[in-house]
Design a protein around this motif. Structure first.
Motif, mmCIF file in Angstrom:
data_model
loop_
_atom_site.group_PDB
_atom_site.id
_atom_site.type_symbol
_atom_site.label_atom_id
_atom_site.label_comp_id
_atom_site.label_asym_id
_atom_site.label_seq_id
_atom_site.Cartn_x
_atom_site.Cartn_y
_atom_site.Cartn_z
ATOM 1 N N ARG A 344 23.864 30.375 35.160
ATOM 2 C CA ARG A 344 24.998 30.110 36.198
ATOM 3 C C ARG A 344 26.393 30.838 35.733
ATOM 4 N NH1 ARG A 344 25.128 23.325 36.525
ATOM 5 N NH2 ARG A 344 22.822 23.449 37.463
ATOM 6 N N ARG A 345 25.993 32.215 35.355
ATOM 7 C CA ARG A 345 27.017 32.873 34.794
ATOM 8 C C ARG A 345 27.908 33.434 36.018
ATOM 9 N NH1 ARG A 345 22.388 35.438 35.398
ATOM 10 N NH2 ARG A 345 22.387 37.540 36.124
ATOM 11 N N HIS A 346 27.459 33.526 37.084
ATOM 12 C CA HIS A 346 28.228 34.057 38.319
ATOM 13 C C HIS A 346 29.113 33.131 38.597
ATOM 14 C CE1 HIS A 346 25.465 37.322 38.432
ATOM 15 N NE2 HIS A 346 24.553 36.812 39.113
ATOM 16 N N GLU A 347 28.953 31.808 38.681
ATOM 17 C CA GLU A 347 29.683 30.713 38.987
ATOM 18 C C GLU A 347 30.964 30.789 37.776
ATOM 19 O OE1 GLU A 347 26.012 29.563 41.240
ATOM 20 O OE2 GLU A 347 26.550 30.479 39.204
ATOM 21 N N LEU A 348 30.365 30.872 36.543
ATOM 22 C CA LEU A 348 31.386 30.923 35.356
ATOM 23 C C LEU A 348 32.367 31.976 35.300
ATOM 24 C CD1 LEU A 348 29.410 29.658 32.116
ATOM 25 C CD2 LEU A 348 31.211 28.536 33.172
ATOM 26 N N TYR A 349 32.098 32.912 36.205
ATOM 27 C CA TYR A 349 32.913 34.173 36.148
ATOM 28 C C TYR A 349 34.230 33.857 36.593
ATOM 29 C CZ TYR A 349 35.177 38.509 37.709
ATOM 30 O OH TYR A 349 35.869 39.418 38.180
ATOM 31 N N SER A 350 34.212 32.977 37.840
ATOM 32 C CA SER A 350 35.723 32.449 38.215
ATOM 33 C C SER A 350 36.371 31.774 37.270
ATOM 34 C CB SER A 350 35.264 31.809 39.640
ATOM 35 O OG SER A 350 34.608 30.264 39.209
ATOM 36 N N LYS A 443 35.507 36.702 43.085
ATOM 37 C CA LYS A 443 34.214 37.187 43.603
ATOM 38 C C LYS A 443 33.419 37.637 42.794
ATOM 39 C CE LYS A 443 35.599 35.995 47.764
ATOM 40 N NZ LYS A 443 35.027 34.581 48.595
ATOM 41 N N HIS A 444 32.108 37.420 42.735
ATOM 42 C CA HIS A 444 31.127 38.121 41.995
ATOM 43 C C HIS A 444 30.125 38.894 42.726
ATOM 44 C CE1 HIS A 444 28.310 38.885 38.515
ATOM 45 N NE2 HIS A 444 28.826 38.178 37.740
ATOM 46 N N TYR A 445 30.680 39.731 43.353
ATOM 47 C CA TYR A 445 29.678 40.568 44.356
ATOM 48 C C TYR A 445 29.222 42.065 43.457
ATOM 49 C CZ TYR A 445 31.021 37.622 48.259
ATOM 50 O OH TYR A 445 31.240 36.626 49.072
ATOM 51 N N LYS A 450 33.656 44.090 52.867
ATOM 52 C CA LYS A 450 35.089 44.686 53.302
ATOM 53 C C LYS A 450 35.496 43.362 54.139
ATOM 54 C CE LYS A 450 37.469 47.875 56.050
ATOM 55 N NZ LYS A 450 37.012 49.126 56.679
ATOM 56 N N GLN A 451 34.774 42.950 55.032
ATOM 57 C CA GLN A 451 34.980 41.906 55.975
ATOM 58 C C GLN A 451 35.274 40.487 55.161
ATOM 59 O OE1 GLN A 451 32.114 40.748 59.014
ATOM 60 N NE2 GLN A 451 33.590 39.371 60.054
ATOM 61 N N ASN A 452 34.629 39.922 54.431
ATOM 62 C CA ASN A 452 34.948 38.830 53.673
ATOM 63 C C ASN A 452 36.052 38.869 52.895
ATOM 64 O OD1 ASN A 452 32.644 37.572 54.513
ATOM 65 N ND2 ASN A 452 31.544 37.958 52.941
ATOM 66 N N ALA A 467 53.561 32.910 48.552
ATOM 67 C CA ALA A 467 52.503 33.179 47.435
ATOM 68 C C ALA A 467 52.255 34.681 47.374
ATOM 69 C CB ALA A 467 51.251 32.523 47.461
ATOM 70 N N ILE A 468 51.933 35.287 46.218
ATOM 71 C CA ILE A 468 51.465 36.483 46.020
ATOM 72 C C ILE A 468 49.719 36.069 45.619
ATOM 73 C CG2 ILE A 468 50.863 38.376 44.225
ATOM 74 C CD1 ILE A 468 53.866 38.067 43.704
ATOM 75 N N VAL A 469 48.974 37.017 46.299
ATOM 76 C CA VAL A 469 47.532 36.727 46.675
ATOM 77 C C VAL A 469 46.803 37.823 45.908
ATOM 78 C CG1 VAL A 469 45.524 36.096 48.022
ATOM 79 C CG2 VAL A 469 47.506 35.231 48.679
ATOM 80 N N HIS A 470 46.005 37.430 44.847
ATOM 81 C CA HIS A 470 45.063 38.272 44.286
ATOM 82 C C HIS A 470 43.584 37.781 44.644
ATOM 83 C CE1 HIS A 470 48.412 39.470 40.809
ATOM 84 N NE2 HIS A 470 48.209 40.116 42.080
ATOM 85 N N LEU A 471 42.901 38.858 44.720
ATOM 86 C CA LEU A 471 41.574 38.677 44.934
ATOM 87 C C LEU A 471 40.718 39.612 43.932
ATOM 88 C CD1 LEU A 471 39.387 38.324 48.247
ATOM 89 C CD2 LEU A 471 38.568 39.723 46.472
ATOM 90 N N VAL A 472 40.141 38.988 43.041
ATOM 91 C CA VAL A 472 39.406 39.571 42.090
ATOM 92 C C VAL A 472 37.905 39.594 42.007
ATOM 93 C CG1 VAL A 472 39.046 39.596 39.422
ATOM 94 C CG2 VAL A 472 41.316 38.798 40.496
#
Length: 681
Positions: A344-350, A443-445, A450-452, A467-472
């Motif tokens: 579950r490393r992709h989930e642990l990334y968050s 995100k772990h893409y 782009k759309q998401n 709020a300041i919004v960061h998408l990583v």
């Protein structure tokens, strides 16, 4: 069983060496295939690791790696294959990693050996190990602030019925076990094994060292074959062993004298020093000459092949040969890849990204309170309050997966938003969306959607207008292109961060700096250490950090003091000393604890120094002791220099302490996100 025995008979297998794994596994050498195979007699299963391609195929099968989905889409574990293709410089037009490995193995001189490939597989997981270590560092920080010292952690993921839950000790054990396996590399024999083999072979040499051996390290020529397969295999193994030692020596010098001088360095481990000094004792010459004499005497029928085989087998069975190292390491790697944390490393990334935010907060704000429920720190999909801190006389709460109302229309969300993390300026008169000052979505893409990405950022920015919004994203994210597709009023409050991997963050700090600028505008990393910066200026005789080191600690005293001792303690999360580097235990820089004491100075004026090559532990303590108990420790007579990267600190003995004190507890080094922070005691 009969079918397996029949298969082995068809291959003309000959017993070569026994290696026990619970008395169920045996290594067998086959003359027909010239490979080693492993038989699991418990499962009646034949496992053949004959090439890098077979190793990769077996790894994919045993670890259940998902490389491809339907219609050729990348699978959940495609990142592993991508990392290996990059490391091995595999062309983009190669159909698959396995296909390329098979083609490479068919070449007259393959470019990749099985051993080399396995090492690259281990290296490919260094990012996972770094991620786990960063999470552990934050948990240790949280645990240190609790009175109970019984912290546990829980990771609850969306659409998963069995969350990962562990005590701090269990999580630490998983991290250390992972690091231990991923750092495994083939090792040359230790001193006692080397000289046991040498002693056995030298006794067959009638006039050993009758002529001066070469000072350099030429390539090893093959030993004449005896015509007896088992013995010839052993003799070939001996030449490979000598070649490996000469390759090691050439890393330290071109001549035996140079290598011997390098072997006298106390910065090396005892094992490495003994291996280097063996060059000056002509260990390789004795082993090769003895092996050649055995070959000659078998061919002249002075010795029987059976006697030589048994004698050499006694010595060679003590060595972890390449095929045995591959088998052992492969088995341990499978154990790591089957851990729930790795699956579950992709989930642990968050979770890792969230710990980067918490680490930034901890580095700026001293009073951070983590919220535990029954001593459990929970990263829950259903929403959990992780921490609270005060800044500029205002209270802020850090939440994971807190749901609040959606503002405006969205093609992805119907009623609410639920970002991975958010920070709220607490005001019960306002809604959660209006209280939110910072949103962090992870995100772990493999490739940016782009759309998401645009829709998520827009929904969060609209619904949290302050709020300041960061998408990583773990993979790429084109900041300019994505922001251009947002409405102008949202662009200024939104940032997309791509290629945010644990290893890249370790060196570049892009995520941490972005979070710092959002939460604490105007606060620079240097300001974090304001309370611990040196008051006095450094002297001009400051010594540089040695090549390959991350820092050093140096204690200096004048002639009013005699035998002062410097020590560096490694502290566990429970506050226990688990290791100490000082004049009694000098440590090593190429092995744990990756810290080394230089020399014991017993008269003043004097200096003692500890060099550090790697931050292995999360907490260190620096102590000076007046061992001789002569003179008085004063701010004029005693000082300590702590040099870490570009940070240079000079501390003098505090005037508030009694000069008759025997010990000076100088500072603690708290390592978080791979970066040590100095806390003066």
């Amino acid at each position: 069983m009969n079918r397996l025995v029949g298969f082995l008979t068809d291959l003309e297998l000959k017993l070569f060496q026994f290696k026990s794994f619970g008395d169920n596994l045996t290594f067998i050498y086959t003359e027909k295939l010239d490979v080693y195979v492993r038989i699991d007699f418990l499962k009646m299963e034949l496992v053949m690791i004959t090439s890098p391609a077979e190793l990769w195929k077996c790894l994919c099968s045993k670890a259940g790696l998902e490389l491809k989905l339907g219609k050729g889409k990348p699978g959940r574990d495609a990142d592993i294959e991508d990392a290996l293709r990059l490391a091995l410089n595999i062309p983009d037009n190669a159909l698959s990693l396995e296909a390329w490995l098979r083609n490479d193995a068919a070449l007259p001189n393959p470019t990749v050996s099985t051993e080399t490939f396995l090492i690259e597989v281990l290296k490919s997981q260094s990012g996972f190990a770094r991620m786990m270590q960063d999470i552990l560092d934050l948990l240790i920080e949280a645990n240190a602030l609790q009175a109970s010292n019984q912290l546990s952690v829980e990771f609850k993921f969306d659409e998963v019925n069995d969350p990962i839950k562990a005590t701090l000790g269990e999580f630490r054990e998983t991290v250390q076990r992972t690091q231990s396996v991923l750092e495994k590399r083939p090792k040359l024999p230790k001193s006692e094994v080397m000289w046991s083999l040498s002693g056995t072979l030298r006794k067959f040499i009638p006039n050993y060292l009758s002529s001066r051996p070469p000072e350099n390290f030429p390539a090893v020529s093959p030993i004449k074959k005896t015509g007896h397969q088992n013995v010839d295999t052993q003799l070939r193994a001996i030449t490979e062993l000598v070649s490996a030692f000469r390759e090691l020596w050439l890393k330290y010098g071109d001549t035996r004298r140079q290598v011997g001088q390098a072997g006298c360095s106390e910065l090396l481990s005892d094992e490495t020093r003994s291996q280097l000094i063996a060059a000056t004792d002509f260990w390789d010459i004795g082993v090769l000459e003895g092996a050649r004499v055995l070959s000659t005497q078998i061919n002249s029928e002075e010795l029987t092949p059976a006697d030589v085989f048994n004698m050499l087998n006694t010595e060679l069975s003590k060595i972890e040969w390449s095929h045995i190292w591959i088998e052992n390491t492969f088995k341990e790697l499978l154990d790591i890849l089957n851990l729930p944390a790795w699956r579950r490393r992709h989930e642990l990334y968050s979770v890792w990204v969230g710990t980067r935010m918490l680490a930034v907060i901890r580095s700026v704000v001293s009073d951070v309170r983590f919220h535990l429920v029954d001593n459990v720190l929970s990263f829950a999909f259903g929403g959990s309050r992780l921490a609270t801190f005060n800044w500029n006389n205002k209270q802020y709460d850090v939440w994971a997966e807190l749901r609040s109302a959606l503002v405006g229309q969205s093609s992805k969300r119907k009623k609410g938003i639920q970002p991975d993390f958010r920070v709220l300026q607490v005001d019960i008169s306002k809604s959660s969306g209006l209280q939110t000052t910072y949103v962090l979505e992870c995100k772990h893409y493999l490739n940016a959607s782009k759309q998401n990405f645009i829709q998520a950022a827009a929904d969060y920015a609209r619904s949290c207008p302050q709020a300041i919004v960061h998408l990583v994203n773990h993979g790429p994210a084109d900041e300019n292109t994505l922001r251009e597709n947002l409405s102008p009023e949202l662009q200024a409050r939104t940032k997309f961060i791509g290629d945010a991997t644990p290893l890249k963050e370790l060196s570049e700090k892009v995520v941490s700096e972005s979070i710092r600028n959002a939460l604490f505008p105007g606060v620079s990393p240097e300001s974090d250490l304001a309370e611990t910066q040196p008051v006095q200026t450094l002297s001009n005789d400051l010594e540089a950090i040695g090549q390959g080191f991350v820092g050093y600690i140096q204690l200096e005293w004048d002639d009013t003091l005699d035998d002062m001792d410097l020590s560096l303690q490694m502290i566990s999360s429970s506050g226990q000393v688990i290791n100490t580097v000082d004049f009694r235990n000098r440590g090593a820089v190429d092995a744990s604890p990756f810290s080394c004491f230089d020399c014991d100075v017993r008269t003043g004026p004097g200096k003692e120094r500890i060099d550090i090559s790697r931050w292995l532990f999360s907490r260190y303590k620096v102590i000076a002791t007046n061992y001789s108990r002569t003179g008085m420790m004063t701010s004029e007579s005693l000082r300590c220099q702590i040099v870490i990267g570009a940070e240079r600190m000079q501390l003098h003995f505090p005037s508030k302490l009694s000069g008759t004190s025997i010990e000076w507890h100088i500072a603690e080094l708290v390592v978080c996100n791979g970066i040590p922070t100095v806390k003066v005691l």
